[in-house]
Every structure is written in C-alpha cells, then in structure tokens.
Write an enzyme that holds these catalytic residues in place. Structure first.
Site, PDB file in Angstrom:
ATOM      1  N   LEU A  40      10.087  -6.542   9.236  1.00  0.00           N
ATOM      2  CA  LEU A  40       8.770  -5.947   9.441  1.00  0.00           C
ATOM      3  C   LEU A  40       7.684  -7.018   9.392  1.00  0.00           C
ATOM      4  O   LEU A  40       7.651  -7.839   8.476  1.00  0.00           O
ATOM      5  CB  LEU A  40       8.506  -4.904   8.348  1.00  0.00           C
ATOM      6  CG  LEU A  40       7.096  -4.310   8.298  1.00  0.00           C
ATOM      7  CD1 LEU A  40       6.858  -3.393   9.487  1.00  0.00           C
ATOM      8  CD2 LEU A  40       6.884  -3.557   6.978  1.00  0.00           C
ATOM      9  N   ASP A  56      -7.850   5.061   3.632  1.00  0.00           N
ATOM     10  CA  ASP A  56      -9.162   5.551   3.205  1.00  0.00           C
ATOM     11  C   ASP A  56      -9.050   6.474   1.995  1.00  0.00           C
ATOM     12  O   ASP A  56      -8.066   7.201   1.847  1.00  0.00           O
ATOM     13  CB  ASP A  56      -9.818   6.299   4.369  1.00  0.00           C
ATOM     14  CG  ASP A  56     -11.279   6.580   4.119  1.00  0.00           C
ATOM     15  OD1 ASP A  56     -11.917   5.814   3.367  1.00  0.00           O
ATOM     16  OD2 ASP A  56     -11.797   7.570   4.665  1.00  0.00           O
ATOM     17  N   HIS A  69      -8.547   1.574  -6.072  1.00  0.00           N
ATOM     18  CA  HIS A  69      -7.991   0.468  -5.279  1.00  0.00           C
ATOM     19  C   HIS A  69      -6.647   0.021  -5.857  1.00  0.00           C
ATOM     20  O   HIS A  69      -5.722  -0.334  -5.116  1.00  0.00           O
ATOM     21  CB  HIS A  69      -8.969  -0.699  -5.246  1.00  0.00           C
ATOM     22  CG  HIS A  69     -10.295  -0.352  -4.625  1.00  0.00           C
ATOM     23  ND1 HIS A  69     -10.395   0.237  -3.392  1.00  0.00           N
ATOM     24  CD2 HIS A  69     -11.570  -0.482  -5.086  1.00  0.00           C
ATOM     25  CE1 HIS A  69     -11.679   0.436  -3.095  1.00  0.00           C
ATOM     26  NE2 HIS A  69     -12.408   0.010  -4.111  1.00  0.00           N
TER      27      HIS A  69
END
Length: 595
Positions: free
Chosen positions: A482, A373, A390
């Site tokens: 991962l 956020d 962004h």
C-alpha cells in the site's frame, strides 16, 4: 547486577525490535492494559511492555490448544529455565526474554519476585478449578501481585518516591483481586471455548450453576444472576480499594489507579450490557467511552510527569540512560528512525476478528482518498480537549490502514493538515503536530508493507515534523504494498498554482508552446504528478464538500459521505465505502459502463 549499557548498533537494533514485539503483543491481546501503560512515564513504558508480555506469554503457553496439558506445562518450564539463564548472561535469542532481561538489568527489577510469579503460573499448569474463594485468592495473589510492584519500582527508578512493596499497603490485595476477577469475566468466552470454568465452586453452587451450563452457553436465570453477582463483586472490590489506596499514592500513580478502576468498571458495565453474548464473544468498551476516561487522564499524567520527574535521556528504544550505569551510557540523539521490518509483517487483524469483504481486484478502486473530518467536534462533544480528538483520529487511521492492507488497496491518501488549518488556534496546531510526529515515530505502520509519501509544503511546518516525514519516506521507499500518501500542509489550489507557475517557466524557457499545452503536460508539472487519479473520495462527519482536496486528481472520483466522525471510524467503514463503490456505474462521460 551491573553491566555496561554501551551497545553496538546491531545489539541496539535487536533490542528495539524485542521491545516492539512486546508492545505489539500487549497491544493486540490486552488493549486496555496497553492503554493504561500509556499513562506511565514515557521512559518506563518499554519495560512495562516487557513485563506484561512475559506474563502473557507464559499464560498463553498454558492456555494453548497445541499438545497435551503435560506438553504445554513442559514448554513453559523450558521457557522459564531459559529465562533464568538469559537473566544470568544478560542477553537472549528470544525477543520477549531479551526485552525482559534488558528491563531487569537496566531498571534493577526484583528478579526473585518475577521468577516467583512465573513459578506460580507454572504451578497452575493443571488448570484445575478451585473450590473456595480463599483458594482463588491465593492463586490470584501468587500470580499477580509482583507485576504492579515492578511497575512501582520503575517509578522509583524514574525518581518518584512511591511504596514499592504494595502488598503491604492496605487495600492493594483487594485491588488485585478485583482486577483478576474482572479479567476472568472478560476472558470468559475464551475459557469456555477451552472447556474451562475458573470461578470457585462455592459461588457456582450458591447460584446453582453447573460448569456444563456455562460451557454450553446456557443463559439461564441462574447464570444471569451469577454473572451479575460476579461483576458487582469485582466492581465493589475495585472501588473499595481505590478509596483506601488513593491516600497512599502520589498524584501520578493515583491517576493511573483511578483510570484503571474506571476502565475496568466500564468493561464490567459492558459485560452486563451484553447479556448472553458475554458468554460467546469478547465484550469491548465503545471507543468513545474509553476515550472519555483516557483522554483527560493522559493529559493529567503527562503534566504530572513533567512536573515531578527529573529529565532523562531516552535511547531509541525508549529506555532512559539514567540509572545505575549512566556513567557508561553513551549519549544519543533525541530520536532515531524506527527500523523497518524486513520482511514486512502481515496486516494486524481487527480486534473483533471481522474479515474484509470478498471484492475482486478488478472491482477495487485503485486510489481512495479520505477527508478525516470531525476530530475536534467529536472531542468537544464528549467534554474533552480538541487535541484528544486528533489523538483518537490517529488511532482510527491506524486501523483503516490495516484494513486497506487486508483488502488489497494499492493507494490511500489522507488529509492530515490543510493549508486552511493554520487558521486554528496556535495551541491546537502545536498539539496536532506533536501527535502527528509521535504517530510517525511510533513505527507501527513501518512494520507492514506500507510505503509512506508526504504531499504538501514544508513552509511553516516545524523542522522536526519535516525531518520525520522525510525520514519515513526514505525508510519505506522500497515497499511495494500500500502507498499511503499523507497530505500535510497541503492545499489543492496551491498545487494547481505551482503547476501553472512551472508551465510558465517552461514556456519562457522555450521548452513548450503555451498555445498547445495539453492536460498531460499540465499534469506532468504538478508537484506529485505520478500519483494516480482518485477513484473514490470519502469524507466523514456529515459535511458534503471536498475542501480544496486533490482537485486535479479527484476530478472523476466517486464521492462517499458518512455521518460518523472520524475518531469513531475503523476499517469496517472503509470496507463499506469500497462495497458502495463497486455498485457505482463508472461511465466517465461514456454512454456505456466502463471498468
């Protein structure tokens, strides 16, 4: 020089890997220069990486601590001799030489100038200090002037009329000197580690500083005055050169010039602000200050290239088909998936060298979820467009993923675009998807042991974003390190609704008894039922809610909230969240702690 650019798939794959190796080298060792190359036209960037990687590699061969100075000089001579042979044959078995050879052939770069610059580096093999500023300038010009001229040649080949022989343009040599001095100040800790002081003896004598004072990291008043003087000199040379050069360059190159001066000036300011630490460790410009310069520059440069350069058809490695051999070039799709490295590369270390905390595998959470956020608010607070937030957030995610690999995390889920995000302006949404697609196509994470999975709905998403997400899922499906779940067009309630609808259909078909539905049966009908429960949910930027994110999987997650906006986060923040998690008591309703 002419050759056919039609290549087999194997040749092209090797060439793509070679350019990517150059990109990683430049990005890792010279992040400022790498960021500046991002202002060049996209088609020319791989050649920029190859040019700079070749110079950096030659310099590293001399600066290496492996062997005697004579042995290191001999290795550089062998590498340069091999490069000359490669440039003649048009191919190479060394990735950096292969990329440079392709760039020289394809773009028609000045081979004599390039070899001359490498010869100057080779002559500098004894790495002796110079006595006067005049000797220092001669060294600077011999080693450095050719490289920016090659960048200008790339712009000419892209279709932009610029002066190629910049050394004849007033102010350019002073510009190169300013960059060289700023670079020398930036690399001072590394040079001192090797026992080297490259500043002219005349300036050391003027401030009564002995090389031994610097090597011993003595922050005396004289040393402080010397560093302040040298940073002032570099700043004055750069600013003065900018004033002279701007009138000689078209708008696109002028943006690159302005941004270069601004970023290097910011590095000089950071060196002064670091005080005695500038002698001991590399000084970095804070990310928010770097993006304050880079954000607007990237937007302006992209607009200028669209307006001033003719369209080109890019090959998968980013090389344009336009050029002297365009008649033999074969058409290619707009993009092709980046090859997955086999075997995968180890995690890329943090730029400051920090290492992950020692956390026993049994204490690590199995699954961490992040609400990333604050991107738009971070950018707005700095006076930048929201999309630059962004873009900066994507950079932060790259580092966090590397940190997750380093520490041994098994599952990481990030909230990239929620179903509620469609309420944002169409322009912001469009730019966000463009950034997302570019990040997926960049391919950096595909070089590491990461399995990418997409969680969300394709409904309403651009076709090219859906295609890239699915392609990268397929490309990484065999990875065992991962698992990175990227939630794009995802909503938690929508996920639960889908599971309920699937259960209803199963009940109507008689497959289950609706009066005996269990939690396990419900979970089995979720769109991503195999995803493990979330152990730790982290949200940045000070908001204290989970925003419709993984309501089923995060039912017993430990919550971790931080005030830092996502673009300013990195792997150290992830590690701090993991250490906080290890201090929580995970009872899950029991009276005693469970592991």
């Amino acid at each position: 020089m002419r050759r056919s650019t039609a290549q087999s798939g194997r040749q092209r794959s090797a060439l793509d890997a070679a350019y990517d190796e150059c990109r990683r080298l430049v990005r890792t060792t010279r992040p400022t220069e790498y960021a500046l190359m991002g202002l060049m036209p996209p088609a020319a960037r791989p050649a920029c990486w190859a040019l700079y990687a070749a110079f950096a590699h030659a310099d590293d061969l001399l600066d290496s601590s492996d062997g005697t100075p004579e042995e290191r000089a001999a290795r550089l001579r062998q590498w340069r001799t091999a490069l000359e042979a490669d440039l003649t044959s048009g191919t190479s078995d060394d990735p950096i030489r292969l990329a440079l050879t392709d760039a020289v052939w394809h773009w028609g770069l000045d081979l004599g100038d390039l070899l001359g610059a490498l010869e100057a580096v080779q002559r500098d093999g004894d790495r002796q200090s110079v006595a006067t500023w005049q000797e220092w300038r001669e060294r600077s010009h011999a080693q450095n002037i050719s490289w920016p001229e090659q960048f200008m040649r790339l712009l000419v080949r892209c279709g932009l009329p610029v002066p190629v022989r910049l050394r004849d343009v007033p102010g350019f040599t002073r510009f190169v000197e300013g960059l060289f001095l700023a670079d020398m100040l930036r690399d001072l800790p590394e040079d001192l580690d090797g026992g080297h002081v490259w500043f002219p003896t005349e300036v050391l004598d003027r401030f009564q500083v002995a090389p031994a004072d610097l090597i011993a990291r003595r922050w005396t008043p004289a040393v402080r005055r010397l560093i302040a003087h040298l940073t002032d000199e570099a700043r004055a040379w750069l600013e003065g050169a900018r004033r002279v050069l701007r009138g000689s360059l078209p708008l696109g190159p002028a943006i690159v010039l302005d941004t270069t001066v601004d970023l290097f000036t910011a590095e000089l300011d950071a060196i002064i602000g670091a005080g005695p630490a500038a002698l001991s460790r590399p000084v970095r410009v804070p990310r928010h200050k770097q993006w304050r310069v880079l954000g607007p520059a990237r937007a302006r440069a992209a607009a200028i290239w669209r307006l001033t350069l003719p369209p080109t058809t890019a090959t998968p490695g980013g090389r344009p088909a336009a050029g002297p051999d365009a008649d033999t070039a074969q058409s290619t799709p707009e993009w092709q998936p980046v090859p997955v490295a086999e075997p995968p590369l180890p995690p890329r270390p943090h730029v400051d060298g920090v290492r992950p905390p020692e956390i026993a595998p049994a204490q690590l959470p199995n699954h961490v979820a992040i609400v990333m956020d604050g991107n738009g608010r971070w950018a707005t607070g700095l006076g930048l467009p929201r999309d630059e937030g962004h873009r900066a957030g994507a950079v932060a995610l790259r580092d966090v993923v590397q940190g997750a690999l380093e520490v041994g995390l098994r599952h990481l889920t990030v909230y990239a675009f929620s179903t509620e995000n469609w309420k944002r302006s169409p322009d912001e949404v469009s730019k966000l998807f463009a950034i997302m697609r570019a990040e997926l196509l960049d391919g950096e994470l595909l070089q590491h042991d990461v399995r990418l999975r997409w969680i969300g709905s394709p409904e309403g998403l651009p076709d090219d974003v859906v295609e890239v997400l699915r392609s990268q899922e397929r490309a990484t499906r065999h990875r065992t390190g991962l698992t990175l779940n990227v939630c794009v067009n995802y909503g938690g309630r929508a996920e639960l609704t889908q599971a309920g609808a699937a259960l209803a259909r199963a009940a109507l078909a008689g497959d289950i008894d609706p009066s005996r539905v269990t939690e396990q049966q419900f979970a089995a009908h979720l769109p991503h039922h195999s995803m493990p429960d979330v152990d730790l949910l982290w949200r940045t930027s000070g908001e204290l809610r989970i925003s419709n994110f993984l309501p089923w999987h995060a039912h017993y997650a430990e919550l971790h909230f931080t005030d830092t906006p996502w673009p300013e986060a990195d792997r150290r923040d992830l590690w701090q969240a993991l250490e906080t998690y290890t201090q929580r008591k995970r009872r899950k309703g029991a009276a005693t702690e469970t592991k």
